[in-house]
Design a protein around this motif. Structure first.
Motif, PDB file in Angstrom:
ATOM      1  N   GLU A 149     -27.402  54.699  84.637  1.00  0.00           N
ATOM      2  CA  GLU A 149     -26.575  53.693  83.974  1.00  0.00           C
ATOM      3  C   GLU A 149     -26.303  52.480  84.858  1.00  0.00           C
ATOM      4  N   ASP A 150     -26.273  52.684  86.162  1.00  0.00           N
ATOM      5  CA  ASP A 150     -25.937  51.587  87.063  1.00  0.00           C
ATOM      6  C   ASP A 150     -27.174  50.918  87.658  1.00  0.00           C
ATOM      7  N   LYS A 151     -28.344  51.146  87.059  1.00  0.00           N
ATOM      8  CA  LYS A 151     -29.583  50.574  87.595  1.00  0.00           C
ATOM      9  C   LYS A 151     -29.773  49.155  87.069  1.00  0.00           C
ATOM     10  N   ALA A 152     -30.077  48.226  87.952  1.00  0.00           N
ATOM     11  CA  ALA A 152     -30.326  46.845  87.546  1.00  0.00           C
ATOM     12  C   ALA A 152     -31.705  46.725  86.924  1.00  0.00           C
ATOM     13  N   GLY A 153     -31.853  45.767  86.035  1.00  0.00           N
ATOM     14  CA  GLY A 153     -33.144  45.505  85.427  1.00  0.00           C
ATOM     15  C   GLY A 153     -34.145  45.005  86.450  1.00  0.00           C
ATOM     16  N   TYR A 154     -35.423  45.112  86.097  1.00  0.00           N
ATOM     17  CA  TYR A 154     -36.477  44.693  87.017  1.00  0.00           C
ATOM     18  C   TYR A 154     -36.414  43.176  87.207  1.00  0.00           C
ATOM     19  N   GLY A 155     -36.544  42.747  88.441  1.00  0.00           N
ATOM     20  CA  GLY A 155     -36.461  41.335  88.771  1.00  0.00           C
ATOM     21  C   GLY A 155     -35.117  40.931  89.331  1.00  0.00           C
ATOM     22  N   PHE A 156     -34.091  41.779  89.114  1.00  0.00           N
ATOM     23  CA  PHE A 156     -32.769  41.498  89.662  1.00  0.00           C
ATOM     24  C   PHE A 156     -32.591  42.237  90.981  1.00  0.00           C
ATOM     25  N   ASN A 157     -31.983  41.572  91.937  1.00  0.00           N
ATOM     26  CA  ASN A 157     -31.794  42.167  93.249  1.00  0.00           C
ATOM     27  C   ASN A 157     -30.842  43.354  93.201  1.00  0.00           C
ATOM     28  N   ASP A 158     -29.803  43.248  92.364  1.00  0.00           N
ATOM     29  CA  ASP A 158     -28.830  44.321  92.226  1.00  0.00           C
ATOM     30  C   ASP A 158     -27.978  44.038  90.989  1.00  0.00           C
ATOM     31  N   MET A 159     -27.024  44.937  90.705  1.00  0.00           N
ATOM     32  CA  MET A 159     -26.183  44.772  89.528  1.00  0.00           C
ATOM     33  C   MET A 159     -25.303  43.527  89.630  1.00  0.00           C
ATOM     34  N   ALA A 160     -24.890  43.192  90.844  1.00  0.00           N
ATOM     35  CA  ALA A 160     -24.049  42.002  91.004  1.00  0.00           C
ATOM     36  C   ALA A 160     -24.801  40.750  90.553  1.00  0.00           C
ATOM     37  N   GLN A 161     -26.060  40.655  90.945  1.00  0.00           N
ATOM     38  CA  GLN A 161     -26.859  39.506  90.516  1.00  0.00           C
ATOM     39  C   GLN A 161     -27.100  39.542  89.010  1.00  0.00           C
ATOM     40  N   GLN A 162     -27.372  40.736  88.479  1.00  0.00           N
ATOM     41  CA  GLN A 162     -27.588  40.856  87.043  1.00  0.00           C
ATOM     42  C   GLN A 162     -26.351  40.406  86.260  1.00  0.00           C
ATOM     43  N   GLU A 163     -25.191  40.745  86.746  1.00  0.00           N
ATOM     44  CA  GLU A 163     -23.965  40.350  86.054  1.00  0.00           C
ATOM     45  C   GLU A 163     -23.797  38.837  86.045  1.00  0.00           C
ATOM     46  N   LEU A 164     -24.202  38.175  87.128  1.00  0.00           N
ATOM     47  CA  LEU A 164     -24.158  36.714  87.155  1.00  0.00           C
ATOM     48  C   LEU A 164     -25.141  36.123  86.150  1.00  0.00           C
ATOM     49  N   VAL A 165     -26.333  36.713  86.083  1.00  0.00           N
ATOM     50  CA  VAL A 165     -27.330  36.246  85.122  1.00  0.00           C
ATOM     51  C   VAL A 165     -26.816  36.425  83.702  1.00  0.00           C
ATOM     52  N   ALA A 166     -26.146  37.535  83.446  1.00  0.00           N
ATOM     53  CA  ALA A 166     -25.617  37.811  82.108  1.00  0.00           C
ATOM     54  C   ALA A 166     -24.534  36.829  81.699  1.00  0.00           C
ATOM     55  N   GLU A 167     -23.930  36.132  82.672  1.00  0.00           N
ATOM     56  CA  GLU A 167     -22.967  35.096  82.336  1.00  0.00           C
ATOM     57  C   GLU A 167     -23.659  33.876  81.721  1.00  0.00           C
ATOM     58  N   ILE A 168     -24.933  33.702  82.030  1.00  0.00           N
ATOM     59  CA  ILE A 168     -25.689  32.558  81.528  1.00  0.00           C
ATOM     60  C   ILE A 168     -26.134  32.802  80.084  1.00  0.00           C
ATOM     61  N   ALA A 169     -26.633  33.999  79.825  1.00  0.00           N
ATOM     62  CA  ALA A 169     -27.066  34.371  78.471  1.00  0.00           C
ATOM     63  C   ALA A 169     -27.182  35.886  78.411  1.00  0.00           C
ATOM     64  N   PRO A 170     -27.079  36.471  77.219  1.00  0.00           N
ATOM     65  CA  PRO A 170     -27.218  37.919  77.094  1.00  0.00           C
ATOM     66  C   PRO A 170     -28.602  38.395  77.563  1.00  0.00           C
TER      67      PRO A 170
END
Length: 347
Positions: A149-170
């Motif tokens: 459940e806590d695994k980041a998607g491919y291309g993201f360095n980690d969940m913290a970066q993914q969460e920042l990306v998710a602020e831009i668009a779903p």
């Protein structure tokens, strides 16, 4: 590095995302992305009460006021969607899209390349591209196929970066597991949800080409020549892929290609030092086009030079291309040609 490789909210409007871009540039964290969790149905897509929704492979339902038209994301998926007529506004990946074989022949003039190394994404540039949704893939951690459940998607360095990306668009995530045949169909479902006519026209023609290429690969593989896909670096040695763990290779294996089992207990890869390379012979070697040594560099290694495939000159590119009919059909046709021409050089 070798890798292979939520809560209900209000949809963000374009003006909001432009503002987010400026805030991210200042290091400010802003509100939640437009997605909700719904693990009961991982295939739903389409209009919902006058809006648009799609449930991805993590069970996350992305809901928007209208169907998204500005798509950004991982090279592997944006290239595949482009093959169905959806040109991305921004893309990122292990390499620059300009150097990625998946974009060969494409005019990238209107596409923002916001990342050209794994986990390095220019958030400000991504926000400036003003995407409606961001697409990526995700790999399991082991042969069970389960995704933590806590695994980041491919291309993201980690969940913290993914969460920042998710602020831009779903973010819409497609699971890259099992056979690529299933992943291809999932991407078709996404393209269909994005407004592509997937039942006729160019997509139907691409499906027919894919089926023909599948049959041709099965015929070519009937010779029984053995194939070993490798990632080779002078410093890190010889990394051999395990076909059942790589969806693309698993598809080819299901079509009859005989892959060498490299052994080892690890997932996806088994690596050895150069001194052990002669212990893993094959009739054909597929060398990765992503960062791997060239055939000439491989042949210059004294132990690799002992391999039957190297001595026979039967080294061919292993192209990591996206899960879509167009690119897979093209590469399977190439692979069928390699196998048809190959001689059995192992005992």
């Amino acid at each position: 590095m070798i890798s292979h490789p939520l809560t209900e909210g209000v949809p963000l409007h374009h003006t909001s995302r432009r503002l987010i871009g400026g805030l991210l540039a200042l290091g400010v964290t802003v509100g939640a992305s437009a997605c909700g969790a719904d693990s009961a149905d991982t295939t739903s897509a389409g209009s919902a009460e006058g809006g648009w929704s799609f449930t991805d492979d993590l069970g996350t339902t992305v809901e928007l006021d209208e169907a998204p038209t500005r798509i950004a994301g991982l090279n592997d998926l944006t290239a595949s969607l482009w093959n169905y007529g959806i040109e991305p506004v921004a893309t990122f990946g292990q390499t620059s899209a300009a150097d990625d074989v998946a974009f060969e022949g494409r005019d990238l003039g209107d596409v923002a390349i916001v990342g050209s190394a794994y986990g390095e994404i220019d958030l400000e540039a991504l926000a400036a591209a003003d995407p409606d949704v961001i697409v990526t893939t995700i790999y399991p951690d082991d042969a069970s196929g389960g995704i933590p459940e806590d695994k980041a998607g491919y291309g993201f360095n980690d969940m913290a970066q993914q969460e920042l990306v998710a602020e831009i668009a779903p973010i819409i995530t497609i699971a890259y597991t099992g056979s690529a045949a299933d992943v291809i169909e999932r991407v078709v479902e996404l393209a269909d949800a994005l407004g592509v006519d997937t039942g006729s026209g160019e997509v139907a023609d691409a499906r027919a080409d894919f089926e023909s290429a599948s049959a041709a690969l099965t015929e070519a593989a009937s010779s029984g020549v053995s194939v070993l896909p490798v990632f080779a670096t002078e410093a890190d040695g010889w990394w051999m892929a395990k076909a059942p763990d790589d969806p693309q290779l698993a598809l080819y294996q299901d079509l009859g290609v005989t892959f060498v089992d490299p052994g080892g207990d690890g997932y996806f890869w088994h690596s050895v030092g150069w001194e052990e390379v002669p212990d893993h012979p094959s009739d054909v070697i597929l060398y990765s086009l992503r960062f791997s040594m060239s055939p000439e560099e491989i042949a210059a290694q004294p132990t690799a030079a002992l391999l039957p495939a190297v001595q026979a000159g039967q080294l061919h590119p292993w192209k990591y291309i996206g899960p879509d009919y167009v690119s897979q059909a093209a590469y399977m046709a190439e692979l069928a040609g390699y196998l048809t021409e190959a001689q059995k050089v192992t005992s």
